[in-house]
Write a protein that holds these residues in place. Structure first.
Motif, short mmCIF file in Angstrom:
data_model
loop_
_atom_site.label_atom_id
_atom_site.label_comp_id
_atom_site.label_asym_id
_atom_site.label_seq_id
_atom_site.Cartn_x
_atom_site.Cartn_y
_atom_site.Cartn_z
N MET A 111 27.19 41.41 51.04
CA MET A 111 26.36 41.07 49.87
C MET A 111 27.13 40.24 48.84
N ARG A 112 28.38 39.89 49.14
CA ARG A 112 29.17 39.20 48.12
C ARG A 112 28.52 37.85 47.78
N GLU A 113 28.26 37.65 46.51
CA GLU A 113 27.67 36.38 45.99
C GLU A 113 26.35 36.04 46.69
N ALA A 171 39.89 55.89 54.04
CA ALA A 171 38.55 56.24 54.55
C ALA A 171 38.13 55.24 55.63
N LYS A 172 38.47 53.98 55.43
CA LYS A 172 38.12 52.95 56.41
C LYS A 172 38.87 53.20 57.72
N VAL A 173 40.13 53.52 57.59
CA VAL A 173 40.94 53.78 58.80
C VAL A 173 40.41 55.02 59.52
N ARG A 191 33.02 32.63 61.01
CA ARG A 191 31.83 32.88 60.18
C ARG A 191 31.35 34.29 60.45
N GLU A 192 31.05 35.03 59.41
CA GLU A 192 30.46 36.35 59.62
C GLU A 192 29.16 36.17 60.39
N GLY A 193 28.87 37.11 61.26
CA GLY A 193 27.64 37.03 62.06
C GLY A 193 27.89 36.45 63.42
N PRO A 250 31.68 30.27 47.42
CA PRO A 250 31.73 30.27 45.96
C PRO A 250 33.16 30.41 45.43
N LYS A 251 33.90 31.36 45.99
CA LYS A 251 35.25 31.57 45.43
C LYS A 251 36.20 30.47 45.86
N ASP A 252 36.01 29.94 47.06
CA ASP A 252 36.96 28.92 47.52
C ASP A 252 36.76 27.58 46.80
N ILE A 308 46.23 47.63 60.07
CA ILE A 308 46.58 48.51 58.94
C ILE A 308 45.61 48.29 57.79
N ASP A 309 45.19 49.38 57.18
CA ASP A 309 44.44 49.24 55.92
C ASP A 309 44.88 50.35 54.99
N ASN A 310 45.00 50.02 53.70
CA ASN A 310 45.39 51.07 52.75
C ASN A 310 44.18 51.85 52.24
N ASP A 311 43.00 51.49 52.73
CA ASP A 311 41.80 52.28 52.46
C ASP A 311 41.71 53.32 53.58
N THR A 339 41.80 45.45 57.19
CA THR A 339 40.81 45.53 58.28
C THR A 339 39.42 45.26 57.73
N GLY A 340 39.28 44.18 56.96
CA GLY A 340 37.96 43.76 56.49
C GLY A 340 37.31 42.86 57.53
N TYR A 341 36.42 42.00 57.07
CA TYR A 341 35.68 41.14 58.00
C TYR A 341 36.63 40.28 58.82
N VAL A 342 37.69 39.79 58.20
CA VAL A 342 38.62 38.91 58.92
C VAL A 342 39.66 39.70 59.70
N GLY A 343 40.28 40.69 59.04
CA GLY A 343 41.37 41.42 59.69
C GLY A 343 40.91 42.19 60.92
N GLY A 388 42.02 40.69 51.00
CA GLY A 388 41.10 39.89 50.21
C GLY A 388 41.81 39.02 49.18
N THR A 389 41.16 37.90 48.84
CA THR A 389 41.64 37.03 47.75
C THR A 389 40.43 36.73 46.85
N PRO A 390 39.98 37.75 46.13
CA PRO A 390 38.75 37.57 45.32
C PRO A 390 38.98 36.60 44.16
N SER A 429 44.66 35.25 55.17
CA SER A 429 43.82 35.21 53.97
C SER A 429 43.75 33.76 53.49
N THR A 430 42.63 33.43 52.84
CA THR A 430 42.50 32.09 52.25
C THR A 430 43.27 32.08 50.93
N VAL A 431 44.32 31.29 50.89
CA VAL A 431 45.20 31.33 49.71
C VAL A 431 45.52 29.92 49.21
P1 NAD Z 1 37.63 42.21 52.91
O1 NAD Z 1 37.58 42.53 51.47
O2 NAD Z 1 36.47 42.49 53.79
O3 NAD Z 1 38.89 42.97 53.56
C1 NAD Z 1 40.14 43.09 52.99
C2 NAD Z 1 40.76 44.40 53.45
O4 NAD Z 1 42.13 44.43 53.09
C3 NAD Z 1 40.12 45.64 52.85
O5 NAD Z 1 39.73 46.53 53.88
C4 NAD Z 1 41.24 46.23 51.98
O6 NAD Z 1 41.18 47.66 51.91
C5 NAD Z 1 42.47 45.76 52.72
N1 NAD Z 1 43.71 45.71 51.94
C6 NAD Z 1 43.91 45.17 50.71
N2 NAD Z 1 45.21 45.29 50.37
C7 NAD Z 1 45.84 45.89 51.38
C8 NAD Z 1 47.20 46.30 51.63
N3 NAD Z 1 48.16 46.05 50.76
N4 NAD Z 1 47.47 46.91 52.80
C9 NAD Z 1 46.51 47.16 53.69
N5 NAD Z 1 45.23 46.81 53.52
C10 NAD Z 1 44.89 46.17 52.38
O7 NAD Z 1 38.04 40.68 52.97
P2 NAD Z 1 37.64 39.61 54.13
O8 NAD Z 1 36.26 39.17 53.98
O9 NAD Z 1 38.10 40.16 55.44
O10 NAD Z 1 38.57 38.39 53.70
C11 NAD Z 1 39.98 38.46 53.85
C12 NAD Z 1 40.53 37.07 53.60
O11 NAD Z 1 40.05 36.17 54.61
C13 NAD Z 1 40.11 36.45 52.26
O12 NAD Z 1 41.16 35.67 51.78
C14 NAD Z 1 38.96 35.55 52.64
O13 NAD Z 1 38.81 34.47 51.76
C15 NAD Z 1 39.40 35.06 54.01
N6 NAD Z 1 38.29 34.66 54.89
C16 NAD Z 1 37.16 35.40 54.93
C17 NAD Z 1 36.13 35.02 55.81
C18 NAD Z 1 34.86 35.83 55.86
O14 NAD Z 1 33.89 35.33 56.44
N7 NAD Z 1 34.80 37.02 55.30
C19 NAD Z 1 36.29 33.91 56.64
C20 NAD Z 1 37.49 33.20 56.59
C21 NAD Z 1 38.49 33.59 55.70
#
Ligand code: NAD
Length: 461
Positions: free
Chosen positions: A328-330, A34-36, A153-155, A264-266, A29-32, A8-12, A85-87, A120-122
């Motif tokens: 703030m990433r990168e 505190a976030k949930v 896009r974020e924002g 940057p990472k992609d 679902i998130d395994n964090d 449940t990050g920016y994309v999820g 994430g795919t850091p 995820s971007t993989v």
């Molecule tokens: P993020 O780090 O914000 O979120 C990832 C989330 O996944 C975190 O909350 C983490 O706790 C959770 N997580 C990790 N492993 C887990 C598991 N096994 N079970 C449950 N939860 C788990 O990442 P993001 O920015 O949302 O990016 C996610 C993917 O989407 C990346 O591959 C990124 O490259 C891609 N993407 C990001 C954007 C963007 O603007 N942020 C845009 C397009 C694609």
């Protein structure tokens, strides 16, 4: 459809809330934990415009739920999205450990046929890995794996998700493809195109797109550098280029260098893929090198325009990697602020949303939510993030609260006339530097820094 979203990050989080908005029943679902817990308490853990209201509306309607128990998002779902994430990992390769772990988690809770969609971007071939993990850990359950890269896009993530330029689905079977078409039918019915292809092609489309945009940004940044050295106006050059439909106006704004969690990472991950495939991607490599160099040189640019920074107070407006997010990433601030501090400057930084995220990564800087408070007593003001609120700052008030008179604008947010009329010197990107008007509201005299080093004089106003 019943849908699970892992991560449940920016994309999820955006994906889950938007799929619920489209009428699906979604469990995120998130395994964090505190976030949930924050999500369950009605709090939104990230800053994304309009997301809290979208989440609240869909929770109220009973279509959106949150859990830290993977089973809740998998056992009864038709489709499970992986959005973890795919850091960057070693040598620029994408770190796939979270994707692999998510696939193992999913496998442990599968009951009947389930479609697993990687958002995820993989790197190319990751769909094969996910398929193999599911087969190894849930050999008795039928699954299919598709690639469904995300382009939001974020924002402006919600608008991007609900009004996409394209939806890309890489599927190996017609059943998997049909299920994804069903997921997105509310969008395709409104005319948004769904491009169906094989899984590897879909995986590459995402990287090829991001790398192309990175190239475009690095290109206009270097053209802006050239403009500064030869006395041309980069904004007008960009406008003149962008009017050509083959080029297009977007991503042609000079800036401090791209950042964020994607470009940057992609670009690095794509270069790693190319290395492994014995293929030269020299254009992407050049864009990546140019961007790295640009961000590393930001503090030197400030010093070039102002002189010795020892004990000088520098106000930095904007910390997030771009406007509209707290991410703030990168971010360019991570290069600029330590670079200023290494030159002896005292940094006062401001951002409307990213201070909490920035505080831990930039020790020694003072943080202010209010831009005027950050500018108080500053010798130099640097604009780093293009927050719309900065474009409408009262520049005369800025001049009154500052000790010095210099504005360095890495986003070209201001009209040069407005800055010099407010009594400030102005250095922007790809345009001549301008000296402040003294007294009457006449126009400042343009000064090209490199041709006339007057603005670089070490005595700071
Ligand atoms: P993020 O780090 O914000 O979120 C990832 C989330 O996944 C975190 O909350 C983490 O706790 C959770 N997580 C990790 N492993 C887990 C598991 N096994 N079970 C449950 N939860 C788990 O990442 P993001 O920015 O949302 O990016 C996610 C993917 O989407 C990346 O591959 C990124 O490259 C891609 N993407 C990001 C954007 C963007 O603007 N942020 C845009 C397009 C694609």
């Amino acid at each position: 459809m019943r849908i699970g979203v892992i991560g449940t990050g920016y994309v999820g989080l955006v994906t889950g809330a938007c799929l619920a908005e489209l009428g699906h029943e979604v469990c995120c679902i998130d395994n964090d934990r505190a976030k949930v817990d924050r999500l369950l308490a009605g709090d939104c853990p990230i800053y994304e415009p309009d997301l809290p209201a979208l989440i609240a509306r869909n929770r109220m309607a009973g279509r959106l739920s949150f859990s830290s128990n993977t089973a809740d998002g998998v056992t009864s779902s038709d489709v499970v999205f992986i959005a973890v994430g795919t850091p960057p990992g070693a040598d620029g390769e994408a770190d796939l450990s979270f994707v692999h772990a998510a696939a193992r988690d999913i496998a442990g809770h599968l009951r009947g046929f389930t479609l697993v969609a990687t958002k995820s971007t993989v790197p190319v071939g990751t769909g094969d890995d996910v398929e193999a993990i599911l087969a190894a850990h849930a050999p008795d359950v039928e699954t299919a794996v598709v690639s469904n890269p995300e382009f939001l896009r974020e924002g402006c993530a919600i608008g991007d998700f609900l009004k996409p330029d394209r939806i890309v689905v890489g599927a190996e079977t017609s059943r998997a493809r049909a299920m994804m078409e069903a997921v997105y039918r509310p969008l395709t019915a409104r005319g948004h195109p769904l491009l169906a292809c094989d899984r590897r092609t879909a995986e590459l489309i995402k990287y090829a797109s991001n790398a192309f945009l990175a190239v475009k940004i690095s290109y206009i940044n270097e053209i802006a550098d050239l403009c500064e050295n030869i006395g041309a106006d980069a904004l007008c050059v960009a406008e003149g280029m962008g009017l050509d439909a083959r080029i297009g106006a977007r991503f042609l704004q000079p800036g401090p260098g791209y950042g964020g969690s994607c470009f940057p990472k992609d670009t690095q991950a794509l270069l790693a893929t190319a290395r492994r495939a014995d293929t030269t991607l020299s254009v992407v490599a050049a864009a990546e090198t140019a961007n790295r160099r640009r961000k590393r040189n930001l503090a030197a640019r400030v010093a070039d325009a102002t002189g010795d920074l020892t004990d000088k107070v520098v106000a930095v407006l904007g910390l997030a990697f771009k406007a509209g997010t707290d991410d703030m990433r990168e971010a360019a601030a991570l290069d600029l602020i330590p670079g200023l501090q290494a030159r002896g400057a005292i940094v006062r930084a401001s951002d409307p949303e990213a201070i909490d995220a920035a505080r831990t990564t930039m020790p020694g800087a003072a943080f202010f939510r209010d831009a005027y408070a950050a500018a108080q007593g500053a010798d130099v003001l640097v604009v780093l993030t293009e927050w719309p609120a900065y474009a409408s700052l009262d520049l005369e008030r800025i001049r009154r609260v500052m000790r010095g008179h210099r504005v360095i604008d890495f986003r070209n947010l201001f009209a040069p006339d407005a800055v010099v009329d407010a009594g400030l010197d102005y250095v922007s990107l790809g345009r001549p530097a301008c000296r402040r008007s003294i007294g009457a509201h006449g126009h400042g005299a343009p000064v090209n820094d490199r041709m006339q080093p007057a603005l670089q004089s070490p005595d700071m106003d």
